[in-house]
Design a protein around this motif. Structure first.
Motif, PDB file in Angstrom:
ATOM      1  N   LEU A   7      55.870  57.768  54.447  1.00  0.00           N
ATOM      2  CA  LEU A   7      54.983  56.605  54.501  1.00  0.00           C
ATOM      3  C   LEU A   7      55.290  55.764  55.739  1.00  0.00           C
ATOM      4  N   ALA A   8      54.342  55.720  56.674  1.00  0.00           N
ATOM      5  CA  ALA A   8      54.506  54.941  57.904  1.00  0.00           C
ATOM      6  C   ALA A   8      53.901  53.551  57.699  1.00  0.00           C
ATOM      7  N   LEU A   9      54.767  52.559  57.553  1.00  0.00           N
ATOM      8  CA  LEU A   9      54.308  51.176  57.433  1.00  0.00           C
ATOM      9  C   LEU A   9      54.129  50.566  58.819  1.00  0.00           C
ATOM     10  N   ASP A  10      53.497  49.409  58.881  1.00  0.00           N
ATOM     11  CA  ASP A  10      53.290  48.731  60.157  1.00  0.00           C
ATOM     12  C   ASP A  10      54.632  48.443  60.825  1.00  0.00           C
ATOM     13  N   GLN A  11      54.719  48.671  62.149  1.00  0.00           N
ATOM     14  CA  GLN A  11      55.931  48.518  62.936  1.00  0.00           C
ATOM     15  C   GLN A  11      57.023  49.492  62.512  1.00  0.00           C
ATOM     16  N   ARG A  39      53.527  65.440  54.466  1.00  0.00           N
ATOM     17  CA  ARG A  39      52.356  64.586  54.618  1.00  0.00           C
ATOM     18  C   ARG A  39      52.798  63.284  55.284  1.00  0.00           C
ATOM     19  N   VAL A  40      52.227  62.955  56.412  1.00  0.00           N
ATOM     20  CA  VAL A  40      52.477  61.650  57.024  1.00  0.00           C
ATOM     21  C   VAL A  40      51.350  60.733  56.573  1.00  0.00           C
ATOM     22  N   CYS A  41      51.708  59.638  55.901  1.00  0.00           N
ATOM     23  CA  CYS A  41      50.733  58.760  55.265  1.00  0.00           C
ATOM     24  C   CYS A  41      50.840  57.347  55.826  1.00  0.00           C
ATOM     25  N   ALA A  42      49.749  56.615  55.781  1.00  0.00           N
ATOM     26  CA  ALA A  42      49.737  55.214  56.223  1.00  0.00           C
ATOM     27  C   ALA A  42      48.619  54.481  55.497  1.00  0.00           C
ATOM     28  N   GLU A  43      48.769  53.175  55.428  1.00  0.00           N
ATOM     29  CA  GLU A  43      47.749  52.375  54.748  1.00  0.00           C
ATOM     30  C   GLU A  43      46.489  52.260  55.590  1.00  0.00           C
ATOM     31  N   GLU A  44      46.654  52.072  56.894  1.00  0.00           N
ATOM     32  CA  GLU A  44      45.523  51.903  57.797  1.00  0.00           C
ATOM     33  C   GLU A  44      45.341  53.149  58.654  1.00  0.00           C
ATOM     34  N   PHE A  52      54.155  53.205  70.698  1.00  0.00           N
ATOM     35  CA  PHE A  52      52.920  53.971  70.599  1.00  0.00           C
ATOM     36  C   PHE A  52      52.202  53.618  69.309  1.00  0.00           C
ATOM     37  N   THR A  53      50.963  54.070  69.189  1.00  0.00           N
ATOM     38  CA  THR A  53      50.165  53.863  67.985  1.00  0.00           C
ATOM     39  C   THR A  53      50.025  55.184  67.255  1.00  0.00           C
ATOM     40  N   LEU A  54      50.261  55.152  65.957  1.00  0.00           N
ATOM     41  CA  LEU A  54      50.255  56.356  65.141  1.00  0.00           C
ATOM     42  C   LEU A  54      48.945  56.472  64.368  1.00  0.00           C
ATOM     43  N   ARG A  55      48.373  57.664  64.362  1.00  0.00           N
ATOM     44  CA  ARG A  55      47.232  57.974  63.499  1.00  0.00           C
ATOM     45  C   ARG A  55      47.690  58.986  62.462  1.00  0.00           C
ATOM     46  N   ALA A  56      47.898  58.527  61.255  1.00  0.00           N
ATOM     47  CA  ALA A  56      48.398  59.408  60.204  1.00  0.00           C
ATOM     48  C   ALA A  56      47.242  60.196  59.593  1.00  0.00           C
ATOM     49  N   GLU A  61      46.618  57.801  49.492  1.00  0.00           N
ATOM     50  CA  GLU A  61      46.386  58.828  48.481  1.00  0.00           C
ATOM     51  C   GLU A  61      47.335  60.015  48.658  1.00  0.00           C
ATOM     52  N   GLY A  62      47.919  60.143  49.849  1.00  0.00           N
ATOM     53  CA  GLY A  62      48.859  61.230  50.099  1.00  0.00           C
ATOM     54  C   GLY A  62      50.134  61.119  49.291  1.00  0.00           C
ATOM     55  N   LEU A  63      50.425  59.931  48.752  1.00  0.00           N
ATOM     56  CA  LEU A  63      51.613  59.767  47.925  1.00  0.00           C
ATOM     57  C   LEU A  63      51.414  60.409  46.550  1.00  0.00           C
ATOM     58  N   THR A  64      50.146  60.478  46.108  1.00  0.00           N
ATOM     59  CA  THR A  64      49.848  61.027  44.794  1.00  0.00           C
ATOM     60  C   THR A  64      50.129  62.526  44.764  1.00  0.00           C
ATOM     61  N   GLY A  65      50.908  62.941  43.815  1.00  0.00           N
ATOM     62  CA  GLY A  65      51.223  64.362  43.667  1.00  0.00           C
ATOM     63  C   GLY A  65      52.373  64.840  44.521  1.00  0.00           C
ATOM     64  N   ALA A  66      52.918  63.988  45.404  1.00  0.00           N
ATOM     65  CA  ALA A  66      54.070  64.387  46.210  1.00  0.00           C
ATOM     66  C   ALA A  66      55.317  64.469  45.334  1.00  0.00           C
TER      67      ALA A  66
END
Length: 312
Positions: A7-11, A39-44, A52-56, A61-66
């Motif tokens: 889970l990639a949070l802001d900053q 799975r690399v996941c992010a809220e936004e 740099f800026t990350l595009r996950a 929803e990627g947390l579900t079932g992990a």
């Protein structure tokens, strides 16, 4: 295959983000199959990662079932947690998902209440803030990571590697974890041991320290009945000077350091040999099986037999 959601949070801190991705992606089972799906996941859609800026590719929803969710650290550990992330982490915990944090990623976990009443760690610089902000969390700044079963936390930077290798060992055993460690050019456990629970109460001695030759000698003589006087004589210093140097460079005493080294070697022997517990205790310098069992359990939290069942 075991699915890991990062889970990639802001900053998000890039090092903390990349550590589980690299370690788990490289993990291979004995038949050559990959051990993990990432799975690399992010809220936004876009996440600030500092330089740099990350595009996950996945949203929350990627947390579900992990099978495992990992929360890397962020540059601002005191930043408020969004309700969506809060709910997603809580939902994952309710589903029985294993949740782990790296470095200041402990703060988002604490914000969800998942660490209340539990022992946890984080980067030593942030430990005071964590304890003050979340008084219901038992903060231990002196360890590399803490395993509470379904909830795990690690200290800063490279401690995330220790935690990932620990989880691989729990999932697939020591042989697979050792292979993953070699690919990462990383010892499976700092200073050569293979601990179930890393409980170092001192920092690893820096390479090139004045104590390094003495520590190498001690590791090679773990079975010997060494006294403080013996160690000081080998170092060519007084016992008082020896104690002072150990305090300065390892944060502990010579005999405490020696006990830790003996337990780490015992853990390796329990994993890699069929020797009896009594024989192993003697091999690493304990005068009686009872003394060995008592010291082992105080250090690791489990008996030698329980440790062997888990990791042999």
């Amino acid at each position: 295959m075991h699915t890991v959601a990062v889970l990639a949070l802001d900053q998000v801190i890039p090092f903390d983000l990349s550590t589980p991705i690299e370690v788990f992606t490289r993990t291979r089972l004995p038949d050559g199959r990959p051990g993990y799906q990432i799975r690399v996941c992010a809220e936004e859609r876009e996440t600030d990662a500092g330089s740099f800026t990350l595009r996950a590719p996945w949203g929350l929803e990627g947390l579900t079932g992990a099978d495992t969710v990992i929360v890397p650290g962020t540059a601002d550990p005191a930043a408020p947690l969004s309700p969506a992330v809060h709910d997603a982490l809580r939902a994952a915990a309710r589903d029985g998902t294993r949740i782990a944090s790296i470095c200041s990623g402990t703060f988002p976990l604490a914000a969800t209440g998942l660490l209340d009443g539990l022992r946890a760690t984080t980067h030593w610089l942030a430990a005071g803030l964590l304890a003050a902000t979340y008084p219901d969390v038992e903060v231990d700044p002196g360890v590399l990571y803490v395993d509470n079963g379904r909830i795990l936390t690690s200290a800063g930077a490279a401690a995330g590697l220790d935690l990932c290798l620990h989880m691989i060992r729990k999932d697939y055993g020591s042989a697979v974890a050792a292979d993953a460690a070699r690919l990462s050019v990383m010892p499976l456990e700092r200073e050569g041991g293979q601990a179930q629970f890393i409980v170092h109460d001192h920092a690893p001695t820096p390479q090139g320290s004045t104590l390094e030759p003495l520590l190498t000698w001690l590791r090679g003589n773990l079975a010997a009945d060494l006294t403080l006087t013996d160690i000081a004589a080998h170092a060519g210093v007084s016992t008082r000077t020896l104690i002072r140097r150990f305090r300065e460079q390892t944060g502990t005493t010579p005999l405490q350091w020696l006990h830790r080294a003996r337990i780490r070697q015992a853990q390796h022997l329990l994993e890699s040999t069929g020797h009896t517990v009594e024989r192993i205790g003697s091999q690493v310098g304990f005068g009686s099986p009872t003394a060995f069992r008592d010291r082992f359990k105080r250090t690791t939290g489990v008996s030698p037999h329980s440790y062997r069942r888990a990791f042999s």
